[in-house]
Design a protein around this motif. Structure first.
Motif, short mmCIF file in Angstrom:
data_model
loop_
_atom_site.label_atom_id
_atom_site.label_comp_id
_atom_site.label_asym_id
_atom_site.label_seq_id
_atom_site.Cartn_x
_atom_site.Cartn_y
_atom_site.Cartn_z
N GLY A 11 14.29 -7.89 0.89
CA GLY A 11 13.39 -8.05 2.02
C GLY A 11 12.32 -9.10 1.75
N GLN A 12 11.54 -9.42 2.77
CA GLN A 12 10.55 -10.49 2.67
C GLN A 12 9.13 -9.99 2.47
OE1 GLN A 12 10.92 -13.43 5.73
NE2 GLN A 12 13.13 -13.53 5.58
N SER A 13 8.96 -8.69 2.34
CA SER A 13 7.64 -8.13 2.02
C SER A 13 7.83 -6.89 1.17
CB SER A 13 6.84 -7.81 3.29
OG SER A 13 7.49 -6.79 4.03
N HIS A 14 6.76 -6.51 0.45
CA HIS A 14 6.83 -5.36 -0.45
C HIS A 14 5.44 -4.76 -0.57
CE1 HIS A 14 8.01 -2.83 -3.79
NE2 HIS A 14 7.05 -3.35 -4.53
N GLU A 15 5.36 -3.45 -0.65
CA GLU A 15 4.09 -2.76 -0.81
C GLU A 15 3.77 -2.63 -2.29
OE1 GLU A 15 2.86 1.71 -0.01
OE2 GLU A 15 3.03 0.61 1.88
N ALA A 16 2.61 -3.13 -2.69
CA ALA A 16 2.22 -3.08 -4.10
C ALA A 16 2.21 -1.64 -4.60
CB ALA A 16 0.84 -3.71 -4.29
N SER A 17 2.76 -1.43 -5.79
CA SER A 17 2.87 -0.08 -6.33
C SER A 17 1.68 0.29 -7.24
CB SER A 17 4.17 0.05 -7.14
OG SER A 17 4.16 -0.83 -8.25
N MET A 18 0.81 -0.68 -7.53
CA MET A 18 -0.29 -0.42 -8.44
C MET A 18 -1.42 -1.41 -8.21
SD MET A 18 1.34 -2.01 -11.99
CE MET A 18 -0.19 -1.83 -12.89
N VAL A 65 -4.44 -12.44 -5.95
CA VAL A 65 -5.53 -12.14 -6.88
C VAL A 65 -6.24 -10.87 -6.42
CG1 VAL A 65 -7.71 -12.95 -7.87
CG2 VAL A 65 -5.88 -14.59 -7.37
N GLY A 66 -6.39 -9.91 -7.36
CA GLY A 66 -7.09 -8.67 -7.04
C GLY A 66 -6.30 -7.79 -6.09
N VAL A 67 -5.18 -7.27 -6.54
CA VAL A 67 -4.28 -6.46 -5.71
C VAL A 67 -4.60 -4.98 -5.85
CG1 VAL A 67 -1.87 -5.78 -5.41
CG2 VAL A 67 -2.44 -8.17 -5.79
N SER A 68 -4.50 -4.26 -4.74
CA SER A 68 -4.64 -2.80 -4.74
C SER A 68 -3.32 -2.16 -4.35
CB SER A 68 -5.73 -2.36 -3.75
OG SER A 68 -6.99 -2.87 -4.12
N ALA A 69 -3.03 -1.00 -4.90
CA ALA A 69 -1.81 -0.28 -4.53
C ALA A 69 -1.78 -0.08 -3.02
CB ALA A 69 -1.76 1.07 -5.24
N LEU A 110 2.63 -7.39 0.15
CA LEU A 110 2.87 -8.65 -0.54
C LEU A 110 4.04 -9.35 0.13
CD1 LEU A 110 2.70 -7.23 -4.19
CD2 LEU A 110 0.81 -8.06 -2.77
N ALA A 111 3.89 -10.65 0.40
CA ALA A 111 4.89 -11.39 1.15
C ALA A 111 5.64 -12.38 0.28
CB ALA A 111 4.24 -12.12 2.32
N THR A 112 6.84 -12.74 0.72
CA THR A 112 7.64 -13.74 0.03
C THR A 112 6.95 -15.10 0.04
OG1 THR A 112 9.78 -14.92 0.09
CG2 THR A 112 8.88 -14.19 2.19
N PRO A 113 7.17 -15.92 -1.00
CA PRO A 113 6.54 -17.25 -1.03
C PRO A 113 7.24 -18.28 -0.17
CG PRO A 113 7.83 -16.92 -3.01
CD PRO A 113 7.86 -15.61 -2.27
N ASN A 114 8.50 -18.02 0.19
CA ASN A 114 9.30 -19.10 0.77
C ASN A 114 10.29 -18.66 1.84
OD1 ASN A 114 11.07 -17.70 -0.83
ND2 ASN A 114 11.43 -19.36 -2.29
N GLY A 115 10.17 -17.44 2.36
CA GLY A 115 11.10 -16.99 3.38
C GLY A 115 12.36 -16.34 2.83
N GLN A 116 12.58 -16.43 1.51
CA GLN A 116 13.73 -15.79 0.88
C GLN A 116 13.39 -14.35 0.51
OE1 GLN A 116 15.44 -18.06 -2.36
NE2 GLN A 116 14.92 -20.02 -1.41
#
Length: 207
Positions: free
Chosen positions: A158-165, A182-186, A190-196
């Motif tokens: 998929g093209q996005s993901h929920e940070a686990s930590m 920078v500075g991620v919270s669970a 989070l999105a893909t950098p290039n559409g892949q």
């Protein structure tokens, strides 16, 4: 934050406005928006006008979710600010148009002060920036920024993901390219950098 509004346009176009989140009456001029849907990349016709107006071609993409990156250098901001995703829906007669808002702390025009870097090693790292290269394992990926690995989400699609930590830095890899957070919270998206499709996310720590 992305707000939505409608306006007539031709069948494969979208028009909208770029404004400050804290005061939508304040337009953000001089910005260039890039919209990505899968392998389709479409850039706004010209920098946003004095009223914040922009337009771009959907064709050959489709209605639905598009990722948005904005060059805000004319306003003293990042060259590739990640504005998240906007959902473009076909309405009567032909188009659905997004208004995109810039939060406080991103550019001086919209007020606020950008948050300080979480550690010295990240003082020059732009949140939402992208780069390409084959860094290998998490140790090498984090070492590229002077950090150490803290965790990894692997085998993703998929093209996005929920940070686990929580992490000082997250690197989202798709193909041979990375998107930097920078500075991620669970729970952050989070999105893909290039559409892949995303292959993995590496989390890094300052210590």
């Amino acid at each position: 934050m992305i707000l939505l509004g409608a306006r007539s346009a031709s069948a494969r176009e979208a028009w909208g406005y770029l404004v400050c989140e804290s005061d939508p009456s304040v337009a953000v001029p001089g910005a260039v928006l890039t919209f990505t849907q899968g392998s389709v990349v479409s850039t706004s016709y010209a920098p946003t006008g004095a009223d914040g107006w922009y337009g771009f071609m959907l064709y050959p993409g489709n209605f639905g979710l598009w990722s948005v990156s904005i060059d805000l250098t004319a306003q003293g901001g990042s060259a590739n600010y990640d504005a998240g995703q906007v959902n473009i829906v076909e309405t009567s007669p032909l188009s659905f148009v997004p208004t995109i808002t810039i939060p406080a702390g991103i550019i001086p025009l919209c007020g606020g002060t950008p948050p300080p870097p979480v550690c010295e090693e990240l003082s020059g790292v732009e949140d939402g920036s992208t780069f390409c290269g084959n860094l290998g394992n998490p140790r090498n990926e984090c070492a590229y920024f002077g950090l150490v690995p803290a965790g990894k989400d692997d085998g993703l699609t998929g093209q996005s993901h929920e940070a686990s930590m929580d992490a000082d830095l997250a690197l989202v890899k798709a193909g041979t390219c990375y998107k930097v957070y920078v500075g991620v919270s669970a729970g952050d998206t989070l999105a893909t950098p290039n559409g892949q499709a995303i292959s993995h996310v590496t989390y890094c720590s300052c210590e």
